[in-house]
Design a protein around this motif. Structure first.
Motif, PDB file in Angstrom:
ATOM      1  N   SER A 456       0.837  -1.191   0.000  1.00 42.76           N
ATOM      2  CA  SER A 456       0.000   0.000   0.000  1.00 42.76           C
ATOM      3  C   SER A 456       0.874   1.243   0.000  1.00 42.76           C
ATOM      4  CB  SER A 456      -0.903  -0.022   1.243  1.00 42.76           C
ATOM      5  OG  SER A 456      -0.115  -0.097   2.416  1.00 42.76           O
ATOM      6  N   GLY A 457       0.311   2.307  -0.549  1.00 39.09           N
ATOM      7  CA  GLY A 457       1.050   3.569  -0.531  1.00 39.09           C
ATOM      8  C   GLY A 457       1.116   4.347  -1.827  1.00 39.09           C
ATOM      9  N   PHE A 458       1.462   3.867  -3.015  1.00 37.69           N
ATOM     10  CA  PHE A 458       1.680   2.467  -3.366  1.00 37.69           C
ATOM     11  C   PHE A 458       3.178   2.265  -3.587  1.00 37.69           C
ATOM     12  CE2 PHE A 458       1.799  -1.220  -6.125  1.00 37.69           C
ATOM     13  CZ  PHE A 458       0.864  -2.060  -5.557  1.00 37.69           C
ATOM     14  N   LYS A 459       3.694   1.101  -3.181  1.00 39.71           N
ATOM     15  CA  LYS A 459       5.126   0.869  -3.246  1.00 39.71           C
ATOM     16  C   LYS A 459       5.456  -0.413  -4.007  1.00 39.71           C
ATOM     17  CE  LYS A 459       5.157   1.098   1.276  1.00 39.71           C
ATOM     18  NZ  LYS A 459       3.902   1.821   1.579  1.00 39.71           N
ATOM     19  N   CYS A 460       6.592  -0.372  -4.695  1.00 37.80           N
ATOM     20  CA  CYS A 460       7.183  -1.567  -5.291  1.00 37.80           C
ATOM     21  C   CYS A 460       8.642  -1.594  -4.858  1.00 37.80           C
ATOM     22  CB  CYS A 460       7.074  -1.539  -6.817  1.00 37.80           C
ATOM     23  SG  CYS A 460       7.915  -2.932  -7.623  1.00 37.80           S
ATOM     24  N   ASN A 461       9.036  -2.646  -4.174  1.00 41.54           N
ATOM     25  CA  ASN A 461      10.400  -2.757  -3.650  1.00 41.54           C
ATOM     26  C   ASN A 461      11.065  -4.035  -4.149  1.00 41.54           C
ATOM     27  OD1 ASN A 461       9.996  -0.394  -2.092  1.00 41.54           O
ATOM     28  ND2 ASN A 461       8.981  -1.599  -0.506  1.00 41.54           N
ATOM     29  N   SER A 462      12.367  -3.943  -4.390  1.00 45.00           N
ATOM     30  CA  SER A 462      13.138  -5.078  -4.901  1.00 45.00           C
ATOM     31  C   SER A 462      14.372  -5.310  -4.041  1.00 45.00           C
ATOM     32  CB  SER A 462      13.600  -4.827  -6.341  1.00 45.00           C
ATOM     33  OG  SER A 462      12.521  -4.825  -7.233  1.00 45.00           O
ATOM     34  N   ALA A 463      14.716  -6.572  -3.889  1.00 42.90           N
ATOM     35  CA  ALA A 463      15.974  -6.946  -3.237  1.00 42.90           C
ATOM     36  C   ALA A 463      16.666  -7.990  -4.102  1.00 42.90           C
ATOM     37  CB  ALA A 463      15.733  -7.494  -1.832  1.00 42.90           C
ATOM     38  N   VAL A 464      17.965  -7.834  -4.252  1.00 43.98           N
ATOM     39  CA  VAL A 464      18.769  -8.771  -5.042  1.00 43.98           C
ATOM     40  C   VAL A 464      19.753  -9.455  -4.110  1.00 43.98           C
ATOM     41  CG1 VAL A 464      20.400  -9.020  -6.944  1.00 43.98           C
ATOM     42  CG2 VAL A 464      18.553  -7.339  -7.111  1.00 43.98           C
ATOM     43  N   TRP A 465      19.733 -10.781  -4.125  1.00 43.82           N
ATOM     44  CA  TRP A 465      20.626 -11.590  -3.293  1.00 43.82           C
ATOM     45  C   TRP A 465      21.510 -12.459  -4.183  1.00 43.82           C
ATOM     46  CZ3 TRP A 465      20.132 -10.735   1.958  1.00 43.82           C
ATOM     47  CH2 TRP A 465      18.928 -10.165   2.398  1.00 43.82           C
ATOM     48  N   LYS A 466      22.713 -12.748  -3.703  1.00 46.16           N
ATOM     49  CA  LYS A 466      23.588 -13.695  -4.399  1.00 46.16           C
ATOM     50  C   LYS A 466      23.886 -14.849  -3.454  1.00 46.16           C
ATOM     51  CE  LYS A 466      27.665 -14.011  -7.331  1.00 46.16           C
ATOM     52  NZ  LYS A 466      28.767 -13.255  -7.975  1.00 46.16           N
ATOM     53  N   CYS A 467      23.663 -16.051  -3.949  1.00 41.22           N
ATOM     54  CA  CYS A 467      23.847 -17.240  -3.115  1.00 41.22           C
ATOM     55  C   CYS A 467      25.326 -17.416  -2.769  1.00 41.22           C
ATOM     56  CB  CYS A 467      23.318 -18.476  -3.841  1.00 41.22           C
ATOM     57  SG  CYS A 467      23.313 -19.960  -2.820  1.00 41.22           S
ATOM     58  N   ASN A 468      25.608 -17.558  -1.487  1.00 40.92           N
ATOM     59  CA  ASN A 468      26.980 -17.601  -0.994  1.00 40.92           C
ATOM     60  C   ASN A 468      27.580 -19.004  -1.048  1.00 40.92           C
ATOM     61  OD1 ASN A 468      28.997 -15.864   0.069  1.00 40.92           O
ATOM     62  ND2 ASN A 468      28.744 -16.816   2.079  1.00 40.92           N
ATOM     63  N   ARG A 469      26.714 -20.007  -1.039  1.00 37.49           N
ATOM     64  CA  ARG A 469      27.156 -21.406  -1.092  1.00 37.49           C
ATOM     65  C   ARG A 469      26.009 -22.264  -1.592  1.00 37.49           C
ATOM     66  NH1 ARG A 469      24.724 -23.787   3.432  1.00 37.49           N
ATOM     67  NH2 ARG A 469      24.171 -22.326   5.105  1.00 37.49           N
ATOM     68  N   THR A 470      26.345 -23.411  -2.143  1.00 43.32           N
ATOM     69  CA  THR A 470      25.303 -24.336  -2.582  1.00 43.32           C
ATOM     70  C   THR A 470      24.534 -24.822  -1.351  1.00 43.32           C
ATOM     71  OG1 THR A 470      26.583 -25.039  -4.499  1.00 43.32           O
ATOM     72  CG2 THR A 470      24.829 -26.511  -3.752  1.00 43.32           C
ATOM     73  N   ILE A 471      23.217 -24.647  -1.390  1.00 41.31           N
ATOM     74  CA  ILE A 471      22.396 -24.924  -0.213  1.00 41.31           C
ATOM     75  C   ILE A 471      21.818 -26.328  -0.284  1.00 41.31           C
ATOM     76  CG2 ILE A 471      20.323 -24.203   1.064  1.00 41.31           C
ATOM     77  CD1 ILE A 471      20.933 -21.353   0.090  1.00 41.31           C
ATOM     78  N   LYS A 472      22.084 -27.097   0.746  1.00 41.93           N
ATOM     79  CA  LYS A 472      21.543 -28.447   0.819  1.00 41.93           C
ATOM     80  C   LYS A 472      20.032 -28.388   1.042  1.00 41.93           C
ATOM     81  CE  LYS A 472      25.788 -30.397   2.804  1.00 41.93           C
ATOM     82  NZ  LYS A 472      26.380 -31.094   3.980  1.00 41.93           N
ATOM     83  N   THR A 473      19.353 -29.399   0.546  1.00 43.67           N
ATOM     84  CA  THR A 473      17.903 -29.457   0.720  1.00 43.67           C
ATOM     85  C   THR A 473      17.564 -29.510   2.201  1.00 43.67           C
ATOM     86  OG1 THR A 473      17.700 -30.678  -1.359  1.00 43.67           O
ATOM     87  CG2 THR A 473      15.800 -30.715   0.124  1.00 43.67           C
ATOM     88  N   PRO A 474      16.823 -28.512   2.717  1.00 43.80           N
ATOM     89  CA  PRO A 474      16.519 -28.495   4.158  1.00 43.80           C
ATOM     90  C   PRO A 474      15.626 -29.649   4.567  1.00 43.80           C
ATOM     91  CG  PRO A 474      15.282 -26.784   2.999  1.00 43.80           C
ATOM     92  CD  PRO A 474      16.230 -27.364   2.008  1.00 43.80           C
ATOM     93  N   VAL A 475      15.860 -30.141   5.774  1.00 43.04           N
ATOM     94  CA  VAL A 475      15.059 -31.273   6.285  1.00 43.04           C
ATOM     95  C   VAL A 475      13.902 -30.779   7.146  1.00 43.04           C
ATOM     96  CG1 VAL A 475      16.969 -32.911   6.200  1.00 43.04           C
ATOM     97  CG2 VAL A 475      16.634 -31.525   8.257  1.00 43.04           C
ATOM     98  N   ASP A 476      13.873 -29.475   7.423  1.00 44.73           N
ATOM     99  CA  ASP A 476      12.775 -28.912   8.201  1.00 44.73           C
ATOM    100  C   ASP A 476      12.241 -27.692   7.460  1.00 44.73           C
ATOM    101  OD1 ASP A 476      14.882 -27.200   8.464  1.00 44.73           O
ATOM    102  OD2 ASP A 476      14.954 -27.224  10.650  1.00 44.73           O
ATOM    103  N   GLY A 477      11.322 -26.986   8.097  1.00 46.48           N
ATOM    104  CA  GLY A 477      10.765 -25.803   7.461  1.00 46.48           C
ATOM    105  C   GLY A 477       9.318 -25.997   7.062  1.00 46.48           C
TER     106      GLY A 477
END
Length: 496
Positions: A456-477
């Motif tokens: 609302s407002g109205f807003k559009c926001n973006s974030a860019v991330w770079k993966c730091n390491r290969t992520i193993k498939t999580p067993v929880d979550g």
């Protein structure tokens, strides 16, 4: 009869032509440096060792010049590293998973609607049509207070929901990261519609007995994009506070904001919004660099609040009977498109490869200066990102962004599946989507992620991330017991 010329478009694979163009433009400096370096090497080989030694001896170095040059190099290097912004790492995050007892299947939702709105069958029919086309599944959840007929939520119920979702996400974050409450230097909590006194951030401080000198912030009224606003605030604070940890909590409390009236524009949020919360640990400590999941690259914020239509397109107000609700304008998608356009204009030069920027510039010059009837060139953001997390605000939002950004079904899979499984969880939806990508085992070292949020407002926001390491498939979550069933086919209309 002369031979027919082959169709160029069929005889040449234009895909490879485009790939060749991209490689040429994106590596132009490397391709130019190779012959230069080759020429230097050949010249050195031609001179021979004796001539090189004579050339070195012919150079006369003054001690003062050497000292001044050394000092200048050290000074420039020091200024560069001191002015360079600190790297901000996302160590880990946790998403709240609602219990089975809070689930609201289609049948339950519609039965409640018929009982609550028994004097307004048209409103019931409207909600049914919205739900049929919403993209939500049978496992989305609403807080316990909304399950009563009729729902009569109180401030106490709202606090109970806030404590449940926020504390559960925080506990999961502590367990995953090994973080201790005393190690938190900065706390940011964002919740748009529920803003009690004391604040939600004070509630977290009281629960976990955080330090008395903690820097805490509570953001409200900023809509579904407030999660990325919190990330931006945390980034700015971490730039000026070295060796610090920041925890961001993104949620939306549904209980006190369930609309009990008959206005269609206000009934829409009842059909889409569901329970959710995410807790994120950010840090600028060098010690977390190896184990951190992501590094924050860019945050770009666009605010269209100066325009009256944009300002009022998502508006909390009372209806004719005095019931408070969130009114969604019919112009919402058009306004969201304009906000996205402005956001893309800013983020494009930061992330797009040179090949895409050159094509965009050539098209712009052709249309504006030479008045050529060319279509506006839409940059290929698939060249800049491997993964997309689009705010799961509703099916129409995801469809519109997929069309405008020319994304494939796989690129928007995380957004569609998060909407199907958890509904619109407001500012926390981006983290359910990111967790979906991880749960599918698709996140590799070096991959780039683009998170896009609307509010609302109205807003559009973006974030860019770079993966730091290969992520193993999580067993929880949140996806642990259902990821094997996804992706699922979501029909255009689910007949109820």
């Amino acid at each position: 009869m002369p031979p027919i010329l082959p169709d160029f478009s069929n005889s040449v694979k234009l895909k490879y032509v485009k790939l060749g163009y991209q490689y040429l433009v994106n590596h132009i400096l490397t391709l130019l440096l190779i012959p230069v370096m080759a020429g230097i090497v050949l010249e050195v080989l031609r001179l021979g060792p004796e001539e090189l030694i004579n050339l070195w001896k012919s150079l006369h170095f003054d001690l003062v010049q050497i000292l001044c040059s050394s000092f200048l190099i050290i000074f420039i290097t020091t200024v560069y590293f001191m002015s360079k912004p600190r790297s901000i790492y996302l160590v880990d995050y946790a998403c709240y998973k609602p219990p089975i007892t809070c689930r609201v299947p289609y049948s339950t939702f519609m039965e409640h609607s018929r009982l609550i709105l028994k004097n307004n069958p048209k409103a019931v029919e409207f909600q049914m049509r919205i739900l049929e086309r919403s993209g939500l599944g049978e496992e989305t959840c609403l807080p316990p207070a909304i399950h009563y007929i009729p729902p009569t939520p109180t401030m106490e119920d709202g606090r109970a929901e806030a404590e449940t979702v926020i504390f559960s996400a925080m506990d999961a974050l502590f367990k995953k990261t090994g973080l201790k409450p005393k190690d938190i230097d900065i706390l940011i909590v964002n919740c748009s519609l529920f803003s009690p006194t004391p604040s939600l951030s004070a509630m977290v401080i009281n629960k976990y007995k955080l330090r008395s000198n903690i820097k805490s912030f509570n953001l409200s009224g900023m809509g579904c994009s407030a999660g990325l606003i919190s990330i931006d605030l945390a980034r700015d604070l971490l730039q000026v506070h070295p060796n610090s940890n920041a925890v961001v909590v993104s949620t939306e409390i549904i209980t006190p904001n369930y609309y009990k009236g008959n206005e269609r524009a206000m009934l829409l949020p009842n059909c889409l919004f569901r329970m959710g919360c995410a807790a994120i640990l950010l840090s600028n400590r060098r010690s977390v660099r190896v184990r951190a999941k992501y590094r924050l690259v860019h945050v770009v914020r666009t605010n269209k609040g100066a325009d009256d239509k944009a300002y009022r397109c998502v508006f909390e107000e009372e209806d004719k009977e005095g019931n408070v609700g969130i009114s969604l304008s019919k112009d919402l998608m058009a306004i969201a498109g304009e906000a996205l356009k402005s956001n893309i204009t800013t983020i494009g030069p930061l992330v797009l490869p040179a090949s895409e920027q050159l094509l965009f510039l050539m098209t712009l010059i052709g249309r504006k200066i030479f008045n050529l009837k060319w279509k506006p060139y839409i940059p290929d953001f698939k060249q800049a990102f491997e993964h997309f997390c689009i705010h799961a605000g509703g099916r129409a939002v995801i469809d519109e962004l997929q069309k405008n950004l020319q994304l494939s079904a796989e690129h928007v899979e995380a957004s569609r599946m998060a909407l199907h499984r958890f509904g619109n969880t407001s500012s926390s939806s981006l983290w359910y989507e990111l967790n979906y990508i991880e749960a599918k085992g698709r996140m590799k070292k070096g991959d780039r992620v683009w998170q896009i949020g609307f509010g609302s407002g109205f807003k559009c926001n973006s974030a860019v991330w770079k993966c730091n390491r290969t992520i193993k498939t999580p067993v929880d979550g949140p996806w642990e017991d259902c990821i094997h069933r996804y992706p699922v086919h979501i029909p255009e209309i689910v007949k109820l």
